[in-house]
Write a protein that holds these residues in place. Structure first.
Motif, PDB file in Angstrom:
ATOM      1  N   LYS A   1       1.298  -1.234   0.325  1.00  0.00           N
ATOM      2  CA  LYS A   1      -0.167  -0.181   0.136  1.00  0.00           C
ATOM      3  C   LYS A   1       1.012   1.222  -0.074  1.00  0.00           C
ATOM      4  O   LYS A   1       0.335   2.382  -0.530  1.00  0.00           O
ATOM      5  CB  LYS A   1      -1.288  -0.075   0.947  1.00  0.00           C
ATOM      6  CG  LYS A   1      -1.558  -0.922   1.247  1.00  0.00           C
ATOM      7  CD  LYS A   1      -2.575  -0.410   2.666  1.00  0.00           C
ATOM      8  CE  LYS A   1      -4.469  -1.619   2.104  1.00  0.00           C
ATOM      9  NZ  LYS A   1      -5.404  -0.986   3.120  1.00  0.00           N
ATOM     10  N   ILE A   2       2.320   1.210   0.821  1.00  0.00           N
ATOM     11  CA  ILE A   2       3.071   2.563   0.711  1.00  0.00           C
ATOM     12  C   ILE A   2       3.215   2.969  -1.138  1.00  0.00           C
ATOM     13  O   ILE A   2       3.232   3.555  -0.910  1.00  0.00           O
ATOM     14  CB  ILE A   2       4.068   1.638   1.510  1.00  0.00           C
ATOM     15  CG1 ILE A   2       3.159   0.937   3.065  1.00  0.00           C
ATOM     16  CG2 ILE A   2       5.347   3.171   1.808  1.00  0.00           C
ATOM     17  CD1 ILE A   2       2.979   2.879   3.814  1.00  0.00           C
ATOM     18  N   LEU A   3       3.807   1.462  -1.384  1.00  0.00           N
ATOM     19  CA  LEU A   3       4.379   1.967  -3.246  1.00  0.00           C
ATOM     20  C   LEU A   3       3.068   2.758  -3.589  1.00  0.00           C
ATOM     21  O   LEU A   3       2.791   3.401  -4.211  1.00  0.00           O
ATOM     22  CB  LEU A   3       4.267   0.536  -3.211  1.00  0.00           C
ATOM     23  CG  LEU A   3       5.973  -0.404  -3.272  1.00  0.00           C
ATOM     24  CD1 LEU A   3       6.287  -1.258  -3.787  1.00  0.00           C
ATOM     25  CD2 LEU A   3       7.163   0.907  -3.388  1.00  0.00           C
TER      26      LEU A   3
ATOM     27  N   SER B   1       3.060   6.398  -5.044  1.00  0.00           N
ATOM     28  CA  SER B   1       3.800   6.976  -5.536  1.00  0.00           C
ATOM     29  C   SER B   1       2.928   6.979  -7.304  1.00  0.00           C
ATOM     30  O   SER B   1       3.586   8.071  -7.527  1.00  0.00           O
ATOM     31  CB  SER B   1       4.444   5.621  -5.990  1.00  0.00           C
ATOM     32  OG  SER B   1       4.474   4.780  -6.537  1.00  0.00           O
ATOM     33  N   ASN B   2       1.362   6.545  -7.009  1.00  0.00           N
ATOM     34  CA  ASN B   2       0.509   6.848  -8.234  1.00  0.00           C
ATOM     35  C   ASN B   2       0.393   7.889  -8.243  1.00  0.00           C
ATOM     36  O   ASN B   2      -0.191   8.793  -9.349  1.00  0.00           O
ATOM     37  CB  ASN B   2      -0.457   5.394  -8.001  1.00  0.00           C
ATOM     38  CG  ASN B   2       0.247   4.004  -8.310  1.00  0.00           C
ATOM     39  OD1 ASN B   2       1.025   3.861  -9.400  1.00  0.00           O
ATOM     40  ND2 ASN B   2      -0.693   3.755  -7.653  1.00  0.00           N
ATOM     41  N   VAL B   3       0.130   9.111  -6.900  1.00  0.00           N
ATOM     42  CA  VAL B   3      -0.631  10.049  -7.084  1.00  0.00           C
ATOM     43  C   VAL B   3       0.127  11.153  -6.653  1.00  0.00           C
ATOM     44  O   VAL B   3      -0.227  11.950  -6.508  1.00  0.00           O
ATOM     45  CB  VAL B   3      -1.988   9.804  -6.181  1.00  0.00           C
ATOM     46  CG1 VAL B   3      -2.931   9.330  -6.990  1.00  0.00           C
ATOM     47  CG2 VAL B   3      -2.093   9.372  -4.758  1.00  0.00           C
TER      48      VAL B   3
ATOM     49  N   LEU C   1       8.286   7.844  -3.266  1.00  0.00           N
ATOM     50  CA  LEU C   1       9.382   6.954  -2.700  1.00  0.00           C
ATOM     51  C   LEU C   1       9.877   8.022  -2.536  1.00  0.00           C
ATOM     52  O   LEU C   1      11.814   7.239  -2.215  1.00  0.00           O
ATOM     53  CB  LEU C   1       9.177   6.415  -4.065  1.00  0.00           C
ATOM     54  CG  LEU C   1       8.048   5.325  -4.553  1.00  0.00           C
ATOM     55  CD1 LEU C   1       8.163   4.214  -5.439  1.00  0.00           C
ATOM     56  CD2 LEU C   1       7.321   4.869  -3.355  1.00  0.00           C
ATOM     57  N   GLU C   2      10.777   8.818  -2.084  1.00  0.00           N
ATOM     58  CA  GLU C   2      11.771   9.527  -1.667  1.00  0.00           C
ATOM     59  C   GLU C   2      11.847   9.725  -0.281  1.00  0.00           C
ATOM     60  O   GLU C   2      10.723   9.655   0.596  1.00  0.00           O
ATOM     61  CB  GLU C   2      11.318  10.686  -2.298  1.00  0.00           C
ATOM     62  CG  GLU C   2      11.550  11.229  -3.686  1.00  0.00           C
ATOM     63  CD  GLU C   2      11.383  12.803  -4.391  1.00  0.00           C
ATOM     64  OE1 GLU C   2      11.305  13.627  -3.207  1.00  0.00           O
ATOM     65  OE2 GLU C   2      11.503  12.889  -5.228  1.00  0.00           O
TER      66      GLU C   2
ATOM     67  N   PRO D   1      15.171   6.429   6.929  1.00  0.00           N
ATOM     68  CA  PRO D   1      14.780   5.421   6.063  1.00  0.00           C
ATOM     69  C   PRO D   1      13.233   5.833   5.310  1.00  0.00           C
ATOM     70  O   PRO D   1      13.002   5.678   4.912  1.00  0.00           O
ATOM     71  CB  PRO D   1      14.815   4.030   6.917  1.00  0.00           C
ATOM     72  CG  PRO D   1      15.197   4.432   8.363  1.00  0.00           C
ATOM     73  CD  PRO D   1      15.960   5.819   8.520  1.00  0.00           C
ATOM     74  N   ASP D   2      12.867   6.463   6.538  1.00  0.00           N
ATOM     75  CA  ASP D   2      11.960   7.511   6.005  1.00  0.00           C
ATOM     76  C   ASP D   2      10.610   7.579   4.532  1.00  0.00           C
ATOM     77  O   ASP D   2      12.500   8.441   4.509  1.00  0.00           O
ATOM     78  CB  ASP D   2      10.840   8.043   7.261  1.00  0.00           C
ATOM     79  CG  ASP D   2      11.231   7.323   8.768  1.00  0.00           C
ATOM     80  OD1 ASP D   2      10.123   6.252   9.191  1.00  0.00           O
ATOM     81  OD2 ASP D   2      12.195   7.477   9.176  1.00  0.00           O
ATOM     82  N   LEU D   3       9.769   7.151   4.351  1.00  0.00           N
ATOM     83  CA  LEU D   3       9.551   8.225   3.155  1.00  0.00           C
ATOM     84  C   LEU D   3       8.467   8.955   3.019  1.00  0.00           C
ATOM     85  O   LEU D   3       7.483   8.843   4.245  1.00  0.00           O
ATOM     86  CB  LEU D   3       9.115   6.930   1.813  1.00  0.00           C
ATOM     87  CG  LEU D   3      10.796   5.628   1.644  1.00  0.00           C
ATOM     88  CD1 LEU D   3       9.413   4.961   0.569  1.00  0.00           C
ATOM     89  CD2 LEU D   3      11.622   5.745   0.721  1.00  0.00           C
TER      90      LEU D   3
END
Length: 161
Positions: free
Chosen positions: A72-74, A77-79, A84-85, A92-94
Motif C-alpha cells: 500500500k505504501i508503494l 507513488s501513483n498520486v 518514494l523519496e 529510512p522513512d519515505l
C-alpha cells in the motif's frame, strides 16, 4: 462495555476471549473461540514489486513496519511524485509513510507523524522545517491529493435539507 488498556496487536484476541469468559452467563457467548484469520499485515507478502522499486534496505524497512501492507505504501507513488523519496537524509522513512499516516492512520499533527508514525523523532529529525512541511500536508495546503481522507471528511459534513 469492557475497556482493556495495554496489550499488543498479537495478543488482543486472547485478551478479548479472556474478557468474554468473565462476562455474566446471560450475555456471554456460548462458545467463544479465537479466529484464525491473519492479523493486519500478516498475509502472505508479495515482495517482487517492492524490491524492484526500492533499494533493499528501504524495502526491508517497510516490510518490517507494515508486513504485507507495505505494498500500500508503494501505491502512494501513483498520486504523489515524491512518495518514494526519503523524507530526510539519514532516515529510512519515505514521504509515502506520511501520506499513509494521514489517509489511513488518521494522523492529525506533525508531531504525531514525526514521533508515532515514522522513526524521524527517534532519530532526532524533529525540526521546525520538517514540522512545517508535514503540517502543510495535514492542512491540505499541499498540491498532494488526499482522496480517501477528503471522502471521509466530506461524508461526516452535515448536509442541508
Amino acid at each position: 462495555m469492557v475497556s482493556v488498556a495495554g496489550g499488543k496487536l498479537t495478543t488482543h484476541r486472547q485478551i478479548a476471549l479472556d474478557a468474554m469468559r468473565h462476562l455474566p452467563a446471560a450475555v456471554r457467548p456460548r462458545r467463544p473461540s479465537l479466529s484464525d484469520a491473519p492479523l493486519p499485515g500478516a498475509s502472505p507478502v508479495y515482495v517482487q514489486n517492492l524490491y524492484s522499486r526500492l533499494d533493499s534496505s528501504t524495502a526491508d524497512y517497510l516490510l518490517h513496519l507494515y508486513g504485507s501492507e507495505a505494498r500500500k505504501i508503494l501505491e502512494y507513488s501513483n498520486v504523489n511524485k515524491n512518495a518514494l523519496e526519503e523524507i530526510t537524509p539519514g532516515a529510512p522513512d519515505l514521504w509515502a509513510q506520511v501520506y499513509h499516516a494521514i489517509s489511513e492512520e488518521w494522523a492529525v499533527t506533525a508531531q504525531d507523524v514525526i514521533h508515532r508514525r515514522t522513526s524521524l523523532g527517534l532519530r532526532g529529525f524533529d525540526t521546525p522545517e520538517l514540522r512545517q512541511r508535514i503540517s502543510r500536508l495535514l492542512e491540505g495546503k499541499s498540491p498532494t491529493p488526499q482522496p480517501e481522507r477528503s471522502r471521509i471528511l466530506t461524508s461526516l459534513t452535515p448536509r442541508s435539507a
